[in-house]
Design a protein around this motif. Structure first.
Motif: not given
Length: 241
Positions: A231-235
């Motif tokens: 999720x941090x990468x996608x954000x």
């Protein structure tokens, strides 16, 4: 029992006073853990960074024991992510997902090769998100949750495919969707391997692969949630978009 080969370091955790337990992904032995004696020392610790390529020698009295590793660095990827938030987030997403979903000591040679190629692209922010998306699609396929995007699940049509069924993972055309369109996932052309992969399409495709990671793959792993690193990468990527 012993073996030797190359592997990608997935994670490290301290063990006792000076040792470390590492988890690696190897082409022939899959995800494999072992103890590195002196792994927290100034000599060895700098080599034990997630994403590093290592030459590994594993030994144990019995095959089902955790055993111990001797390690030699082959390739460090730390410089590729230094001062690059997107690259660091991407690296953590890859290593986190592999550690999360790979069964112990089961070989996935094709996935290993894809992973090595993907990590070698770190820092090339113009091409990396698309390469990462394709890696996620391959990961879902290897784990038994592959998408079938060749024809419409409702009509059999091979043209006008713009949705993915969250239930079956199959493509759906605009005609086949009917009144169910608002319940379906997006199928941008890039997810079918078409076009140059603009960021907006990649972000939309990651929404679809993310659904199957969270709602299909993660439950199959038990009660553990999907690693937050994804999720941090996608954000981070979405901020760029």
């Amino acid at each position: 029992m012993e073996w030797r080969g190359a592997g990608i370091l997935l994670n490290v955790r301290r063990h006792g006073e000076s040792s470390a337990i590492i988890e690696v992904f190897t082409p022939e032995r899959g995800k494999h853990a072992g103890v590195v004696r002196g792994g927290t020392s100034r000599k060895i610790a700098p080599s034990l960074q997630p994403g590093a390529q290592l030459d590994l020698a594993w030994r144990a009295r019995l095959e089902d024991h955790i055993g111990s590793f001797s390690v030699e660095p082959l390739r460090s990827r730390a410089a590729l992510v230094m001062n690059n938030r997107l690259a660091l987030a991407g690296l953590n997403a890859v290593t986190g997902l592999l550690s999360f979903c790979l069964p112990e000591r089961a070989p996935y040679p094709a996935l290993y090769q894809r992973t090595e190629q993907l990590l070698d692209l770190l820092g090339q922010d113009d091409v990396w998100p698309l390469a990462y998306l394709r890696w996620e699609v391959a990961l879902l396929d290897e784990m038994g949750f592959g998408l079938d995007l060749t024809s419409c699940a409702a009509t059999g049509a091979t043209q006008g495919l713009i949705y993915v069924s969250p239930k079956s993972g199959r493509a759906v055309s605009a005609e086949g969707a009917g009144d169910w369109a608002d319940r379906l996932l997006p199928l941008p052309p890039v997810l079918r391997g078409e076009g140059g992969g603009p960021d907006a399409e990649v972000a939309e495709a990651l929404r679809t692969t993310g659904y199957f990671l969270e709602d299909r793959l993660a439950p199959a792993m038990g009660t553990r949630p999907l690693p937050e690193a994804r999720a941090r990468f996608v954000a981070a990527f979405s901020r760029r978009v």
